[in-house]
Design a protein around this motif. Structure first.
Motif, PDB file in Angstrom:
ATOM      1  N   GLY A   1       1.004  -1.169  -0.078  1.00 45.33           N
ATOM      2  CA  GLY A   1      -0.065   0.145  -0.030  1.00 45.33           C
ATOM      3  C   GLY A   1       0.886   1.231  -0.073  1.00 45.33           C
ATOM      4  N   VAL A   2       2.084   1.052  -0.425  1.00 44.42           N
ATOM      5  CA  VAL A   2       3.005   2.324  -0.256  1.00 44.42           C
ATOM      6  C   VAL A   2       2.571   3.294  -1.371  1.00 44.42           C
ATOM      7  N   PHE A   3       1.918   3.167  -2.530  1.00 45.74           N
ATOM      8  CA  PHE A   3       1.398   3.888  -3.429  1.00 45.74           C
ATOM      9  C   PHE A   3      -0.114   4.452  -3.388  1.00 45.74           C
ATOM     10  N   LYS A   4      -0.846   3.942  -2.286  1.00 45.73           N
ATOM     11  CA  LYS A   4      -2.028   4.242  -2.194  1.00 45.73           C
ATOM     12  C   LYS A   4      -2.641   5.867  -1.770  1.00 45.73           C
ATOM     13  N   LYS A   5      -1.833   6.228  -0.953  1.00 46.55           N
ATOM     14  CA  LYS A   5      -1.954   7.724  -0.363  1.00 46.55           C
ATOM     15  C   LYS A   5      -1.243   8.930  -0.776  1.00 46.55           C
ATOM     16  N   TYR A   6       0.220   8.722  -0.925  1.00 47.72           N
ATOM     17  CA  TYR A   6       1.282   9.672  -1.225  1.00 47.72           C
ATOM     18  C   TYR A   6       1.449   9.913  -2.657  1.00 47.72           C
ATOM     19  N   LEU A   7       2.658  10.642  -2.817  1.00 46.91           N
ATOM     20  CA  LEU A   7       3.259  10.899  -4.160  1.00 46.91           C
ATOM     21  C   LEU A   7       2.253  11.458  -5.269  1.00 46.91           C
ATOM     22  N   PRO A   8       1.583  12.507  -4.802  1.00 47.63           N
ATOM     23  CA  PRO A   8       0.411  12.964  -5.801  1.00 47.63           C
ATOM     24  C   PRO A   8       0.819  13.386  -6.995  1.00 47.63           C
ATOM     25  N   ASN A   9       2.282  13.934  -7.129  1.00 50.37           N
ATOM     26  CA  ASN A   9       2.920  14.363  -8.350  1.00 50.37           C
ATOM     27  C   ASN A   9       3.996  13.496  -9.334  1.00 50.37           C
ATOM     28  N   LEU A  10       3.841  12.255  -8.534  1.00 48.44           N
ATOM     29  CA  LEU A  10       4.663  11.206  -9.237  1.00 48.44           C
ATOM     30  C   LEU A  10       4.477  11.128 -10.814  1.00 48.44           C
ATOM     31  N   ARG A  11       5.409  11.299 -11.821  1.00 52.16           N
ATOM     32  CA  ARG A  11       5.201  11.008 -13.095  1.00 52.16           C
ATOM     33  C   ARG A  11       5.600   9.776 -13.617  1.00 52.16           C
ATOM     34  N   GLN A  12       7.031   9.382 -13.099  1.00 52.24           N
ATOM     35  CA  GLN A  12       7.468   8.027 -13.387  1.00 52.24           C
ATOM     36  C   GLN A  12       7.782   7.162 -12.330  1.00 52.24           C
ATOM     37  N   LEU A  13       7.544   5.977 -12.375  1.00 56.06           N
ATOM     38  CA  LEU A  13       7.859   4.923 -11.455  1.00 56.06           C
ATOM     39  C   LEU A  13       8.235   3.660 -12.042  1.00 56.06           C
ATOM     40  N   LYS A  14       9.461   3.358 -11.797  1.00 55.65           N
ATOM     41  CA  LYS A  14      10.029   2.124 -12.086  1.00 55.65           C
ATOM     42  C   LYS A  14      10.348   1.123 -11.091  1.00 55.65           C
ATOM     43  N   LEU A  15       9.357   0.045 -11.238  1.00 53.64           N
ATOM     44  CA  LEU A  15       9.283  -1.024 -10.179  1.00 53.64           C
ATOM     45  C   LEU A  15       9.798  -2.242 -11.151  1.00 53.64           C
ATOM     46  N   ASN A  16      10.343  -2.237 -12.321  1.00 54.13           N
ATOM     47  CA  ASN A  16      10.780  -3.434 -13.065  1.00 54.13           C
ATOM     48  C   ASN A  16      12.133  -4.126 -12.233  1.00 54.13           C
ATOM     49  N   GLU A  17      12.160  -5.493 -12.620  1.00 55.91           N
ATOM     50  CA  GLU A  17      13.375  -6.081 -12.180  1.00 55.91           C
ATOM     51  C   GLU A  17      13.193  -6.419 -10.644  1.00 55.91           C
ATOM     52  N   ASN A  18      12.081  -6.709 -10.092  1.00 60.31           N
ATOM     53  CA  ASN A  18      11.906  -7.124  -8.793  1.00 60.31           C
ATOM     54  C   ASN A  18      11.171  -8.575  -8.510  1.00 60.31           C
ATOM     55  N   GLU A  19      10.631  -8.831  -7.638  1.00 66.19           N
ATOM     56  CA  GLU A  19       9.940  -9.967  -7.499  1.00 66.19           C
ATOM     57  C   GLU A  19       8.433  -9.722  -7.096  1.00 66.19           C
ATOM     58  N   LEU A  20       7.829  -8.820  -7.698  1.00 66.57           N
ATOM     59  CA  LEU A  20       6.265  -8.894  -7.576  1.00 66.57           C
ATOM     60  C   LEU A  20       5.626  -9.983  -8.031  1.00 66.57           C
ATOM     61  N   THR A  21       4.480 -10.501  -7.339  1.00 70.65           N
ATOM     62  CA  THR A  21       3.693 -11.820  -7.889  1.00 70.65           C
ATOM     63  C   THR A  21       2.115 -11.301  -8.297  1.00 70.65           C
ATOM     64  N   ALA A  22       1.979 -10.291  -7.526  1.00 71.65           N
ATOM     65  CA  ALA A  22       0.287  -9.741  -8.136  1.00 71.65           C
ATOM     66  C   ALA A  22       0.263  -8.073  -7.820  1.00 71.65           C
ATOM     67  N   ILE A  23      -0.734  -7.795  -8.340  1.00 71.80           N
ATOM     68  CA  ILE A  23      -1.296  -6.268  -8.264  1.00 71.80           C
ATOM     69  C   ILE A  23      -2.484  -6.312  -7.749  1.00 71.80           C
ATOM     70  N   THR A  24      -2.756  -5.691  -6.803  1.00 71.71           N
ATOM     71  CA  THR A  24      -4.011  -5.857  -5.769  1.00 71.71           C
ATOM     72  C   THR A  24      -4.916  -4.492  -6.001  1.00 71.71           C
ATOM     73  N   LEU A  25      -6.218  -4.643  -5.446  1.00 69.02           N
ATOM     74  CA  LEU A  25      -6.987  -3.725  -6.009  1.00 69.02           C
ATOM     75  C   LEU A  25      -6.594  -2.296  -5.316  1.00 69.02           C
ATOM     76  N   GLY A  26      -6.657  -1.418  -6.247  1.00 70.79           N
ATOM     77  CA  GLY A  26      -6.214   0.133  -5.544  1.00 70.79           C
ATOM     78  C   GLY A  26      -4.846   0.334  -5.626  1.00 70.79           C
ATOM     79  N   GLU A  27      -3.846  -0.743  -6.052  1.00 71.31           N
ATOM     80  CA  GLU A  27      -2.559  -0.367  -5.468  1.00 71.31           C
ATOM     81  C   GLU A  27      -1.924   0.819  -5.792  1.00 71.31           C
ATOM     82  N   PHE A  28      -2.239   1.478  -6.837  1.00 68.33           N
ATOM     83  CA  PHE A  28      -1.644   2.645  -7.187  1.00 68.33           C
ATOM     84  C   PHE A  28      -2.850   3.917  -7.149  1.00 68.33           C
ATOM     85  N   LYS A  29      -3.655   3.815  -6.478  1.00 70.43           N
ATOM     86  CA  LYS A  29      -4.618   4.796  -6.642  1.00 70.43           C
ATOM     87  C   LYS A  29      -4.426   6.175  -5.938  1.00 70.43           C
TER      88      LYS A  29
END
Length: 960
Positions: free
Chosen positions: A451-479
């Motif tokens: 839930g790190v991206f559910k509340k904050y970073l209102p002005n973020l334009r570019q997010l790079k999360l590639n080459e990690n070990e994520l297995t799922a994207i849950t509801l509202g993960e980037f809201k």
């Protein structure tokens, strides 16, 4: 084309097929002189628009088959040893020439004389030893010259005299020992801005050895020379802004600048690796302390802290680079005096720890780079500068991120944590980064976002999360990321995407999900429906597979009307696949569609009905046996197509596809062996085509393609000179363009001679025949016209329907009605056939005439001058005479109503011939003995049809 030898060309096999192409080649050779010169096939080179790339092509000399319109010419990484005077003739538009990484040791005088438009010349990494007089003659527009990494020891006084507007010169890494050579250079270059003479063998630098006048130089690099002294005794560099004097190669250098104003404008100074006494360095820095803004002190051997203190006393210094200084610990007082530094670069040190107050004095610090060190945690010191906007912590050993690691960094706009060992994120981690625009978290071990991206970073334009070990994207993960435009999630282990996972990403335009474990069921959930502004979606290398082409009840991209790029190739699972016919439904603005390597068997013909704007289609590496032309009906604006490594047996589908806008086609390694003329002519806008790796047949079937590949001036056939024959076996391995095509063509001059001669003879024969034998031609026409009717009725055994058929002209009809008809039908009882009474309505006239003659025992021709002039009467007597000669029966009776002289019968060849062999009745001579006339006519009708001889004594005049 290249003038390389082709004396021993292999002869193709083609048999009779070769001759069939001769007329085509006649037309081809004529039309080949009028095509536009915008591109073509080059041996070992590639052409893109007006640039030619011949790098790494094993060339030993400059090719001479270069179009005159070229603007960029890359000959780098070859084995060219000599530049000849003829190498660059007829290239008036060439602006960039790259000759680096060759073996050039000699350049002919005047070799560049014709390059009047050349602006950039690169001769780096060659074997030039000296630069002779007028070497660069003619390059009056050259602005950039690079001769780096040669073996130059001598520079002639007039070498550079033609380069009057040169602005950039790099003559680094050579073997210049004295500034005299530099003097010869500078005296002819009044507008030179950048001069690099680093890594030569200069032992001193004295301004008086260069020139007595001031120069326009703004950048000077004399680093990596064994300079014992650097002296400036006159104001020769009034505009110098950048100076590099670092790394004097273990030689202690003496600084001799008599007046501080001589370097009054230097803003960027590099003294990395400089060997100089500390006192001299201090004096040196004081020389430029009025203008310096950027200082590089990398790999210094002196006391770094003392150097930093000295440099930070310069009030204008705002950028400080301290790389490769083996720092392992940053103390709280290291930068105590650097209150004016706004950019600090500590990359490539060995920093393990930083005291909390280390940057507290840098109240104006905006950019801090700590990348490529050995930090295990985010140092608390980074929270002290309140003005920090960019923080680089990449390539360290950070494994844990804490909630207060970035506290108070409210002005931070860019944060990089690339290539660390981070495994988890906390929801409160970025709570203060309200202005952050770019966040790089790629190449870590993050398995959950928490839930790190559910509340904050209102002005973020570019997010790079590639080459990690994520297995799922849950509801509202980037809201919470309402401003996010680019999201990189590729090269994770994502298998599950919940519906609503991307809710809130209303500004997202680019989503990268390639190299994950996503299956088709995740697409069917409609998880992408919230991305209404998405422009690019990359789903390559996942597990998306459909078993049939039936329509989906809920197409996965139906809400993505603004999507322009969609890629779904290279699936991991094996097995053949299809795409649902409405898979692209909703993508009305799609421009690029990539379905490479999904083992696709076919496309539904209405697949692209939803994508009318499609411009690029990639279907390579599939099992497509054929493509229907109807598939391309909705996408007539297609400009680029990739059909490499498919099972296509031919490209004939392009003939009817009507892709008139196509400019690029890649069709490597397919199953076809012949490129037909129809295919290439159906693509009038094509400028680049790639047929590498196909199994070409080397016979006359490919003759047109070979001529076209060599001679056309619009389309570049990439690597055409390396195409090889596969069939027949006797020519396998032979270069396709080395075939001898003489057996496939005929001599044009001979064809023109024969054609012209035949046309003239034909014209003469037709003119002669028409003028002298027109009447014979008319007879022949009617004769052959009667043949089918004769064949139709000849063997019929039907009884005669009439006793006589009356052939007469309408002007003679009153005589027939008043005289002939009452006598023969009324008094004598004969059955007569008259055309106005007995012809069958609606039936062709010639058929009526023929049937009337053949169904009558006799034919009575009532002849007058009007009769002879009548077309239909002429046809009637022709058919009757044909029956006369064909059946050998006495069936023709001629009655003359007028006396017609013999000379008037001359044009009627058939009539004269009949009158010479037959007797006839004359009405004008029988006016006084009409009863005898009718009796003779009755006897003629009664007589048998045998043609032994005339048995009737008719009232006649002498036969004409």
């Amino acid at each position: 084309m290249s003038s390389g030898a082709k004396e021993d060309k292999a002869k193709p096999k083609g048999g009779s097929k070769c001759f069939k192409l001769s007329i085509i080649f006649l037309l081809l050779n004529i039309s080949s002189f009028v095509v536009p010169a915008t591109g073509f096939s080059l041996r070992n080179c590639r052409i893109s628009y007006s640039n030619i790339k011949c790098s790494m092509s094993l060339l030993t000399a400059v090719p001479h088959d270069i179009p005159s319109s070229v603007k960029g010419f890359d000959l780098s990484s070859n084995t060219i040893s000599t530049i000849q005077v003829s190498d660059f003739k007829n290239l008036p538009h060439l602006a960039q020439l790259d000759l680096k990484h060759n073996n050039i040791s000699h350049i002919d005088k005047g070799a560049f004389a014709d390059l009047i438009s050349l602006k950039n010349l690169n001769l780096n990494d060659n074997k030039l030893v000296q630069l002779g007089d007028d070497l660069f003659d003619g390059l009056r527009n050259l602005t950039e010259l690079r001769i780096n990494k040669n073996h130059i020891t001598v520079v002639a006084p007039g070498s550079f005299k033609s380069l009057t507007i040169l602005k950039v010169l790099d003559i680094s890494q050579n073997k210049l020992h004295h500034l005299t050579a530099v003097h010869f250079i500078l005296q002819h270059l009044p507008h030179l801005k950048t001069l690099s003479i680093q890594k030569n063998s200069l032992t001193s630098f004295q301004s008086w050895e260069l020139t007595n006048s001031s120069l326009e130089l703004t950048s000077l690099d004399v680093s990596q020379n064994p300079l014992a002294v650097f002296g400036i005794t006159a104001d020769v560099f009034p505009n110098l802004a950048s100076l590099n004097v670092g790394d004097s190669r273990e030689q202690l250098m003496k600084w001799d600048v008599r007046n501080k104003t001589f370097l009054r404008r230097v803003s960027a100074l590099d003294i990395s690796g400089l060997r100089m006494a500390f006192g001299d360095i201090k004096t040196f820095l004081q020389t430029v302390n009025s203008s310096l803004t950027s200082l590089k002190m990398n790999a210094m051997t002196l006391d770094l802290k003392a150097l930093i203190n000295v440099s930070c006393t310069i009030p204008t210094a705002s950028t400080l680079q301290l790389r490769h200084n083996n720092l392992s610990f940053v103390s709280s007082d290291l930068f105590w005096l650097c209150v004016n530094v706004a950019e600090l670069d500590l990359t490539l040190n060995q920093i393990q720890d930083i005291q909390q107050e280390a940057f507290s004095s840098l109240r104006g610090l905006r950019i801090l780079s700590l990348s490529r060190n050995r930090l295990q945690l985010v140092p608390a010191a980074v929270r002290n500068p309140p003005t920090l906007t960019k923080l680089d912590l990449s390539t360290n050993m950070i494994h844990t991120l804490r909630c207060n690691d970035f506290a108070n960094l409210t002005k931070l706009t860019e944060l990089s944590l690339y290539l660390n060992s981070i495994s988890s994120l906390e929801e409160c981690l970025f709570k203060d980064l309200i202005h952050l625009r770019i966040l790089n978290l790629q190449n870590n071990h993050i398995s959950a976002l928490n839930g790190v991206f559910k509340k904050y970073l209102p002005n973020l334009r570019q997010l790079k999360l590639n080459e990690n070990e994520l297995t799922a994207i849950t509801l509202g993960e980037f809201k919470g990321l309402q401003s996010l435009q680019t999201l990189s999630l590729h090269e994770n282990k994502i298998k599950r995407i919940e519906n609503g996972s991307f809710v809130g990403l209303t500004s997202l335009t680019d989503l990268q999900l390639q190299l994950n474990n996503i299956e088709r069921t995740e697409l069917d959930k409609g998880g992408f429906n919230d991305l209404t502004n998405l422009r690019r979606l990359d789903l390559r290398n996942n597990h998306i597979k459909y078993d049939d082409s039936s329509a989906l009840p809920h197409p996965p991209f139906s809400q993505l009307s603004r999507l322009e790029t969609l890629a779904i190739p290279s699936q991991h699972r094996r097995g053949k696949s299809h795409l649902p016919c409405n898979f692209l439904q909703g993508l009305t603005n799609l421009l690029f569609f990539n379905t490479r390597n999904i083992q696709l068997l076919s496309f539904a013909t209405d697949m692209f009905n939803y994508t009318p704007r499609l411009q690029t289609l990639d279907v390579s590496s599939n099992d497509l046996v054929d493509l229907s032309p109807d598939l391309f009906t909705p996408i007539r604006n297609l400009k680029r197509i990739y059909v490499s490594r498919t099972s296509l047996r031919s490209l004939d589908f392009l003939v009817d596809a009507n892709l008139t806008e196509l400019v690029f086609m890649q069709a490597r390694r397919n199953a076809y062996s012949v490129i037909s003329e129809d295919v290439m002519k159906s693509l009038p806008a094509l400028i680049y085509v790639d047929f590498q790796g196909n199994s070409f047949t080397c016979d006359c079937d490919n003759a047109w393609f070979l001529r076209w590949a060599e001679n056309n001036k619009q389309t570049q056939v990439f690597d055409a000179f390396n195409f090889e024959c596969h069939y027949p076996p006797s020519l396998k391995g032979t270069k396709l363009l080395e075939l001898n095509l003489e057996s496939c063509t005929v001599n044009i001059d001979f064809i023109c001679f024969v054609s012209t001669t035949c046309m003239i003879l034909l014209f003469m024969v037709v003119s002669f025949t028409y003028h002298f034998l027109s009447c014979y031609l008319a007879y022949a026409y009617y004769f052959f016209l009667a043949v089918p009717f004769d064949a139709k009725h000849k063997n019929k055994q039907d009884p005669y329907q009439y006793d006589a058929f009356i052939s007469y002209n309408t002007h003679d009809e009153p005589w027939v009605i008043r005289e002939l008809l009452p006598k023969l039908e009324g008094e004598q009882g004969w059955r007569l056939c008259l055309h106005h009474r007995d012809f069958q309505p609606g039936k062709p006239i010639i058929d009526n005439i023929t049937e009337a003659i053949y169904r009558s025992r006799k034919t009575i021709c009532v002849i007058s001058r009007r009769y002879l002039e009548s077309e239909w009467c002429s046809r009637e007597i022709q058919v009757a005479s044909f029956r006369l000669f064909d059946e050998q029966k006495d069936v023709l009776i001629m009655v003359f109503l007028e006396d017609i002289p013999t000379y008037q019968l001359s044009p009627y060849y058939r009539m004269r011939k009949l009158l010479k062999r037959r007797t006839y009745l004359s009405w004008p001579q029988a006016k006084k003995h009409t009863e005898l006339f009718w009796e003779k006519l009755r006897q003629a009708l009664k007589a048998r049809e045998d043609l032994g001889e005339d048995r009737l004594l008719l009232i006649v005049a002498d036969s004409p």
